[in-house]
Design an enzyme around this catalytic site. Structure first.
Site, PDB file in Angstrom:
ATOM      1  N   GLY A 250       0.811  -1.216   0.000  1.00  9.48           N
ATOM      2  CA  GLY A 250       0.000   0.000   0.000  1.00  9.48           C
ATOM      3  C   GLY A 250       0.840   1.259   0.000  1.00  9.48           C
ATOM      4  O   GLY A 250       0.527   2.243  -0.675  1.00  9.48           O
ATOM      5  N   ASP A 251       1.944   1.246   0.757  1.00 12.05           N
ATOM      6  CA  ASP A 251       2.851   2.396   0.783  1.00 12.05           C
ATOM      7  C   ASP A 251       3.487   2.603  -0.588  1.00 12.05           C
ATOM      8  O   ASP A 251       3.671   3.736  -1.037  1.00 12.05           O
ATOM      9  CB  ASP A 251       3.950   2.176   1.825  1.00 12.05           C
ATOM     10  CG  ASP A 251       3.395   1.772   3.178  1.00 12.05           C
ATOM     11  OD1 ASP A 251       2.321   2.286   3.546  1.00 12.05           O
ATOM     12  OD2 ASP A 251       4.017   0.939   3.855  1.00 12.05           O
TER      13      ASP A 251
END
Length: 301
Positions: A250-251
Protein backbone atom coordinates in the site's frame (compact mmCIF):
# COMPACT_ATOMS: atom_id res chain seq x y z
CA UNK A 1 10.55 18.40 -2.62
CA UNK A 2 8.49 15.57 -1.18
CA UNK A 3 8.60 15.04 2.58
CA UNK A 4 7.34 12.00 4.44
CA UNK A 5 6.56 11.88 8.14
CA UNK A 6 6.76 8.61 10.07
CA UNK A 7 5.78 9.11 13.69
CA UNK A 8 6.69 5.56 14.68
CA UNK A 9 9.57 4.21 12.53
CA UNK A 10 10.88 0.70 13.04
CA UNK A 11 13.46 -1.88 12.22
CA UNK A 12 11.44 -4.72 10.72
CA UNK A 13 12.92 -8.10 11.61
CA UNK A 14 11.52 -10.39 8.93
CA UNK A 15 11.75 -14.13 9.54
CA UNK A 16 10.72 -16.97 7.28
CA UNK A 17 9.46 -20.04 9.14
CA UNK A 18 8.44 -23.35 7.61
CA UNK A 19 5.57 -25.13 9.32
CA UNK A 20 5.20 -22.55 12.10
CA UNK A 21 4.11 -24.14 15.40
CA UNK A 22 2.46 -21.72 17.87
CA UNK A 23 3.71 -22.44 21.38
CA UNK A 24 6.54 -24.64 20.10
CA UNK A 25 10.16 -24.18 19.09
CA UNK A 26 10.48 -22.71 15.63
CA UNK A 27 13.62 -22.16 13.57
CA UNK A 28 13.95 -19.64 10.79
CA UNK A 29 14.55 -20.54 7.17
CA UNK A 30 15.80 -17.00 6.50
CA UNK A 31 16.08 -13.64 8.26
CA UNK A 32 16.30 -10.07 6.99
CA UNK A 33 16.17 -6.62 8.56
CA UNK A 34 14.25 -3.94 6.72
CA UNK A 35 13.80 -0.27 7.49
CA UNK A 36 10.12 0.12 8.27
CA UNK A 37 7.37 2.56 8.97
CA UNK A 38 4.82 3.54 6.33
CA UNK A 39 6.33 6.95 5.59
CA UNK A 40 9.80 5.44 5.30
CA UNK A 41 8.43 2.86 2.85
CA UNK A 42 6.98 5.69 0.78
CA UNK A 43 10.31 7.52 0.86
CA UNK A 44 12.18 4.40 -0.24
CA UNK A 45 9.96 3.73 -3.25
CA UNK A 46 9.93 7.41 -4.23
CA UNK A 47 13.73 7.31 -4.14
CA UNK A 48 13.74 4.14 -6.23
CA UNK A 49 11.58 5.95 -8.81
CA UNK A 50 13.92 8.93 -8.93
CA UNK A 51 11.79 11.35 -6.89
CA UNK A 52 13.85 13.47 -4.51
CA UNK A 53 12.44 13.35 -1.01
CA UNK A 54 13.28 13.72 2.66
CA UNK A 55 12.19 11.35 5.42
CA UNK A 56 11.12 13.05 8.65
CA UNK A 57 10.13 11.55 11.98
CA UNK A 58 11.54 10.58 15.36
CA UNK A 59 14.39 8.20 16.20
CA UNK A 60 15.99 7.05 19.43
CA UNK A 61 18.81 4.84 20.67
CA UNK A 62 21.02 2.35 18.87
CA UNK A 63 18.12 0.98 16.85
CA UNK A 64 17.39 4.48 15.59
CA UNK A 65 21.04 4.94 14.60
CA UNK A 66 20.98 1.66 12.69
CA UNK A 67 17.84 2.73 10.84
CA UNK A 68 19.18 6.18 9.95
CA UNK A 69 22.56 4.83 8.83
CA UNK A 70 20.87 2.15 6.72
CA UNK A 71 18.60 4.62 4.98
CA UNK A 72 21.46 7.00 4.25
CA UNK A 73 23.59 4.14 2.93
CA UNK A 74 20.72 3.38 0.52
CA UNK A 75 20.87 6.95 -0.76
CA UNK A 76 17.84 8.34 1.07
CA UNK A 77 17.84 11.84 2.50
CA UNK A 78 16.80 11.95 6.16
CA UNK A 79 16.15 14.73 8.64
CA UNK A 80 14.99 12.88 11.73
CA UNK A 81 14.50 14.35 15.17
CA UNK A 82 16.52 12.53 17.82
CA UNK A 83 14.95 11.69 21.16
CA UNK A 84 17.03 11.57 24.33
CA UNK A 85 15.25 8.55 25.80
CA UNK A 86 13.90 5.24 24.57
CA UNK A 87 14.57 3.07 21.53
CA UNK A 88 13.22 3.06 18.01
CA UNK A 89 10.98 0.02 17.93
CA UNK A 90 11.64 -3.38 16.41
CA UNK A 91 8.77 -5.10 14.62
CA UNK A 92 8.80 -8.85 14.04
CA UNK A 93 7.28 -9.96 10.73
CA UNK A 94 6.63 -13.69 10.45
CA UNK A 95 6.48 -15.23 6.99
CA UNK A 96 4.95 -18.69 7.29
CA UNK A 97 1.90 -20.49 5.88
CA UNK A 98 0.06 -17.45 7.23
CA UNK A 99 1.71 -14.08 7.78
CA UNK A 100 1.86 -12.59 11.27
CA UNK A 101 3.53 -9.69 12.99
CA UNK A 102 4.39 -8.32 16.41
CA UNK A 103 4.87 -4.56 16.46
CA UNK A 104 6.78 -2.72 19.16
CA UNK A 105 5.52 0.36 21.00
CA UNK A 106 8.32 2.80 20.23
CA UNK A 107 9.66 5.66 22.37
CA UNK A 108 7.62 8.41 24.01
CA UNK A 109 7.72 11.65 22.01
CA UNK A 110 7.88 14.79 24.20
CA UNK A 111 6.25 18.11 23.32
CA UNK A 112 9.62 19.71 22.59
CA UNK A 113 10.32 17.14 19.85
CA UNK A 114 6.88 17.74 18.32
CA UNK A 115 7.63 21.45 18.28
CA UNK A 116 10.87 20.77 16.43
CA UNK A 117 8.94 18.80 13.80
CA UNK A 118 6.47 21.64 13.39
CA UNK A 119 9.33 24.09 12.80
CA UNK A 120 10.68 21.86 10.03
CA UNK A 121 7.24 21.59 8.40
CA UNK A 122 6.72 25.34 8.61
CA UNK A 123 9.47 25.68 5.98
CA UNK A 124 7.44 23.87 3.33
CA UNK A 125 6.26 26.06 0.47
CA UNK A 126 4.07 25.86 -2.64
CA UNK A 127 5.13 22.98 -4.85
CA UNK A 128 6.28 20.81 -1.96
CA UNK A 129 4.41 17.64 -1.04
CA UNK A 130 3.91 16.00 2.35
CA UNK A 131 2.95 12.40 3.09
CA UNK A 132 1.48 11.48 6.48
CA UNK A 133 1.40 7.72 6.79
CA UNK A 134 0.76 5.17 9.48
CA UNK A 135 -0.22 5.04 13.11
CA UNK A 136 0.79 7.42 15.87
CA UNK A 137 2.30 6.42 19.23
CA UNK A 138 0.28 6.73 22.42
CA UNK A 139 2.45 9.64 23.60
CA UNK A 140 1.12 11.91 20.85
CA UNK A 141 -2.29 13.61 20.79
CA UNK A 142 -4.97 12.00 18.64
CA UNK A 143 -5.23 15.14 16.50
CA UNK A 144 -1.55 15.35 15.54
CA UNK A 145 -2.35 14.83 11.84
CA UNK A 146 -4.89 17.65 11.96
CA UNK A 147 -2.36 19.90 13.70
CA UNK A 148 0.12 19.29 10.89
CA UNK A 149 -2.39 19.93 8.11
CA UNK A 150 -3.74 23.03 9.83
CA UNK A 151 -0.26 24.58 9.79
CA UNK A 152 0.03 23.96 6.04
CA UNK A 153 -3.37 25.37 5.04
CA UNK A 154 -3.16 27.94 2.27
CA UNK A 155 0.51 27.29 1.48
CA UNK A 156 -0.04 25.26 -1.69
CA UNK A 157 1.52 22.09 -0.31
CA UNK A 158 0.19 18.81 -1.74
CA UNK A 159 -0.72 16.49 1.12
CA UNK A 160 -1.32 12.74 1.09
CA UNK A 161 -2.70 10.75 4.02
CA UNK A 162 -2.55 6.99 4.42
CA UNK A 163 -4.00 6.06 7.78
CA UNK A 164 -6.83 4.03 9.23
CA UNK A 165 -10.37 4.98 10.17
CA UNK A 166 -10.69 7.89 12.63
CA UNK A 167 -7.14 9.09 12.03
CA UNK A 168 -7.87 9.36 8.31
CA UNK A 169 -11.38 10.77 8.56
CA UNK A 170 -10.30 13.57 10.88
CA UNK A 171 -7.99 14.94 8.16
CA UNK A 172 -10.67 15.23 5.47
CA UNK A 173 -11.79 18.80 6.31
CA UNK A 174 -8.23 19.91 5.39
CA UNK A 175 -8.77 18.67 1.83
CA UNK A 176 -5.83 16.31 1.40
CA UNK A 177 -4.72 15.87 -2.20
CA UNK A 178 -4.71 12.08 -1.83
CA UNK A 179 -6.05 9.48 0.57
CA UNK A 180 -5.54 5.74 0.06
CA UNK A 181 -7.84 3.52 2.07
CA UNK A 182 -8.06 -0.16 1.25
CA UNK A 183 -11.41 -1.85 0.90
CA UNK A 184 -11.27 -3.24 4.45
CA UNK A 185 -10.54 0.22 5.86
CA UNK A 186 -13.60 1.49 4.00
CA UNK A 187 -15.53 -1.16 5.90
CA UNK A 188 -14.20 0.22 9.18
CA UNK A 189 -15.19 3.76 8.20
CA UNK A 190 -18.69 2.99 6.97
CA UNK A 191 -19.57 0.05 9.18
CA UNK A 192 -19.80 -2.43 6.32
CA UNK A 193 -17.36 -3.84 3.80
CA UNK A 194 -18.46 -2.56 0.38
CA UNK A 195 -19.35 -5.31 -2.07
CA UNK A 196 -18.60 -4.58 -5.70
CA UNK A 197 -17.45 -1.54 -7.62
CA UNK A 198 -20.69 0.37 -7.16
CA UNK A 199 -20.52 0.35 -3.37
CA UNK A 200 -16.79 1.09 -3.36
CA UNK A 201 -17.37 4.09 -5.61
CA UNK A 202 -20.20 5.30 -3.38
CA UNK A 203 -17.89 5.15 -0.36
CA UNK A 204 -15.19 7.05 -2.25
CA UNK A 205 -17.71 9.70 -3.26
CA UNK A 206 -18.73 10.15 0.37
CA UNK A 207 -15.09 10.64 1.36
CA UNK A 208 -14.80 13.25 -1.37
CA UNK A 209 -17.86 15.02 0.00
CA UNK A 210 -16.12 15.15 3.36
CA UNK A 211 -13.10 16.85 1.78
CA UNK A 212 -10.70 14.41 0.09
CA UNK A 213 -9.64 15.54 -3.38
CA UNK A 214 -8.55 12.17 -4.78
CA UNK A 215 -9.53 8.80 -3.30
CA UNK A 216 -7.41 5.80 -4.28
CA UNK A 217 -8.85 2.51 -3.02
CA UNK A 218 -6.64 -0.57 -3.04
CA UNK A 219 -8.53 -3.83 -3.40
CA UNK A 220 -5.83 -6.52 -3.11
CA UNK A 221 -6.34 -9.13 -5.85
CA UNK A 222 -9.25 -7.16 -7.31
CA UNK A 223 -7.03 -4.23 -8.27
CA UNK A 224 -7.71 -0.60 -7.44
CA UNK A 225 -10.11 2.26 -8.05
CA UNK A 226 -9.33 5.97 -8.30
CA UNK A 227 -12.04 8.59 -7.94
CA UNK A 228 -10.22 11.76 -8.93
CA UNK A 229 -11.11 15.34 -8.10
CA UNK A 230 -12.66 15.91 -11.53
CA UNK A 231 -15.25 13.23 -10.79
CA UNK A 232 -13.75 10.62 -13.14
CA UNK A 233 -13.69 7.07 -11.78
CA UNK A 234 -10.77 4.93 -12.98
CA UNK A 235 -10.53 1.19 -12.48
CA UNK A 236 -7.48 -1.06 -12.86
CA UNK A 237 -6.98 -4.77 -12.28
CA UNK A 238 -3.67 -6.26 -11.22
CA UNK A 239 -0.66 -7.25 -13.35
CA UNK A 240 0.25 -10.90 -13.73
CA UNK A 241 2.41 -12.18 -10.90
CA UNK A 242 2.55 -14.23 -7.73
CA UNK A 243 1.95 -12.50 -4.41
CA UNK A 244 4.80 -13.14 -1.99
CA UNK A 245 4.49 -10.24 0.43
CA UNK A 246 1.88 -7.77 1.67
CA UNK A 247 4.14 -5.51 3.75
CA UNK A 248 4.67 -2.14 2.07
CA UNK A 249 2.44 -2.76 -0.95
CA UNK A 250 0.00 0.00 0.00
CA UNK A 251 2.85 2.40 0.78
CA UNK A 252 4.38 1.58 -2.60
CA UNK A 253 1.06 2.44 -4.25
CA UNK A 254 1.05 5.86 -2.57
CA UNK A 255 4.64 6.47 -3.69
CA UNK A 256 3.91 5.35 -7.24
CA UNK A 257 0.83 7.56 -7.47
CA UNK A 258 2.74 10.64 -6.30
CA UNK A 259 5.67 9.87 -8.60
CA UNK A 260 3.32 9.47 -11.57
CA UNK A 261 1.55 12.72 -10.77
CA UNK A 262 4.75 14.70 -10.24
CA UNK A 263 6.40 13.33 -13.38
CA UNK A 264 3.43 13.30 -15.76
CA UNK A 265 0.73 15.50 -14.25
CA UNK A 266 -2.14 13.18 -15.23
CA UNK A 267 -4.32 10.93 -13.11
CA UNK A 268 -4.09 8.12 -15.64
CA UNK A 269 -0.32 7.95 -15.22
CA UNK A 270 -0.51 8.45 -11.47
CA UNK A 271 -3.04 5.65 -11.00
CA UNK A 272 -1.21 3.23 -13.27
CA UNK A 273 2.21 3.85 -11.71
CA UNK A 274 0.66 3.53 -8.25
CA UNK A 275 -0.91 0.20 -9.16
CA UNK A 276 2.32 -1.03 -10.72
CA UNK A 277 4.39 -0.04 -7.69
CA UNK A 278 2.00 -1.70 -5.25
CA UNK A 279 1.96 -4.92 -7.25
CA UNK A 280 5.73 -4.94 -7.78
CA UNK A 281 6.28 -4.87 -4.03
CA UNK A 282 3.62 -7.54 -3.47
CA UNK A 283 5.41 -9.80 -5.95
CA UNK A 284 8.75 -9.77 -4.11
CA UNK A 285 10.28 -9.80 -0.64
CA UNK A 286 10.97 -6.19 0.27
CA UNK A 287 10.17 -2.96 -1.52
CA UNK A 288 10.24 -2.90 -5.31
CA UNK A 289 12.86 -1.18 -7.42
CA UNK A 290 12.41 1.06 -10.44
CA UNK A 291 12.93 -1.60 -13.13
CA UNK A 292 10.36 -3.95 -11.57
CA UNK A 293 7.81 -1.17 -11.24
CA UNK A 294 8.26 0.16 -14.77
CA UNK A 295 8.06 -3.36 -16.21
CA UNK A 296 4.62 -3.79 -14.69
CA UNK A 297 3.64 -0.22 -15.60
CA UNK A 298 4.15 -1.04 -19.28
CA UNK A 299 2.44 -4.44 -19.06
CA UNK A 300 -1.22 -5.13 -19.77
CA UNK A 301 -3.53 -5.13 -16.75
Amino acid sequence: MVYTVTFNPALDYVVGVKDFQPGGLNRTAYETIQFGGKGINVSTVLHNLGIENTALGFLAGFTGRALDEGLRASGLRTDFIWLEEGLTRINVKIKAEEEGEINGRGPAIPDAAVGELFRKLDRLTAGDALVLAGSIPDSLPDDIYQQVLRRLEGKGVLTAVDAARDLLCATLPYRPFLIKPNVFELGGIFGRTPAGDGEIRACAQELQKRGARNVLVSMAGDGSMLLDETGVCRRLGVPAGTVRNSVGAGDSMVAGFLAGWLQDGTYDAAHRLGAAAGSATAFRDGLAGKDEILSLFHSKF
